[in-house]
Scaffold this active site. Structure first.
Site, PDB file in Angstrom:
ATOM      1  N   CYS A 126       0.842  -1.199   0.000  1.00  0.00           N
ATOM      2  CA  CYS A 126       0.000   0.000   0.000  1.00  0.00           C
ATOM      3  C   CYS A 126       0.877   1.250   0.000  1.00  0.00           C
ATOM      4  O   CYS A 126       1.415   1.641   1.038  1.00  0.00           O
ATOM      5  CB  CYS A 126      -0.939   0.016   1.205  1.00  0.00           C
ATOM      6  SG  CYS A 126      -2.009   1.475   1.217  1.00  0.00           S
ATOM      7  N   CYS A 163      -0.257   4.117   2.415  1.00  0.00           N
ATOM      8  CA  CYS A 163       0.103   3.862   3.811  1.00  0.00           C
ATOM      9  C   CYS A 163       1.613   3.983   4.020  1.00  0.00           C
ATOM     10  O   CYS A 163       2.064   4.505   5.041  1.00  0.00           O
ATOM     11  CB  CYS A 163      -0.392   2.488   4.251  1.00  0.00           C
ATOM     12  SG  CYS A 163      -2.202   2.385   4.355  1.00  0.00           S
TER      13      CYS A 163
END
Length: 180
Positions: free
Chosen positions: A131, A134
């Site tokens: 991700c 993130c």
């Protein structure tokens, strides 16, 4: 099972992974709490039994109960957040980036250990789960807490190596279980 046992179970073709596990275990740029917490969080995120048992056994000798819980909590919360925020990032409709997530994430604010260590665990898991949104958020938080590029990179390397070890262990287990 311990780290040494885990390394011994890796096949010869994965010698680099054995060496990298050893190097990461001997890494001095991170504290034991940071290092073994990242290993455990990454192993929990992947869930391959041999890797998980080996790294959890190793971490139990190095981490407090609070740090063990925090590593598992980082895996749990990032398992949710990495999917959600990666999807929000990938969806063409930018509206989803402007609306509240409406997901509980209390552990991020109160992880029970030093915030920087929890962020490092979350970074390692976010690398495993792929991700980018993130990764950017955790890297920025780690910078605010004073971690260096080398320390952050060590967390990323831990996630990468643990991921590779777990994938090889899963593949070898699958091959052994298959009838000849």
């Amino acid at each position: 099972m311990s780290l040494d046992t885990l390394k011994s179970r890796l096949p010869d073709y994965a010698k680099d992974l054995k060496l990298n596990l050893g190097s990461l275990a001997n890494e001095t740029i991170l504290t034991d709490q940071q290092k073994y917490g990242c290993m455990l969080a990454s192993a929990h995120a992947i869930g391959e039994p041999h890797t998980l048992r080996g790294l959890e056994a190793e971490a139990r000798g190095k981490l407090s109960d609070d740090a063990l819980r925090a590593a598992k909590a980082a895996s749990a919360i990032m398992g949710m957040n990495n999917v959600y925020y990666r999807a929000v990032h990938l969806v063409s409709n930018a509206t989803y980036q402007t609306v509240p997530a409406k997901l509980r994430m209390n552990v991020i604010g109160a992880p029970g250990i030093e915030k920087a260590d929890f962020e490092l665990y979350s970074l390692a898991v976010s690398a495993v789960n792929g991700c980018g949104m993130c990764l950017d958020a955790h890297e920025a938080e780690l910078r605010k807490h004073g971690l260096t590029t080398d320390q952050i990179q060590a967390g990323l390397r831990i996630g990468a190596v643990v991921n590779a070890v777990a994938r090889i262990m899963a593949a070898e287990t699958a091959l052994q279980a298959e009838p000849a």
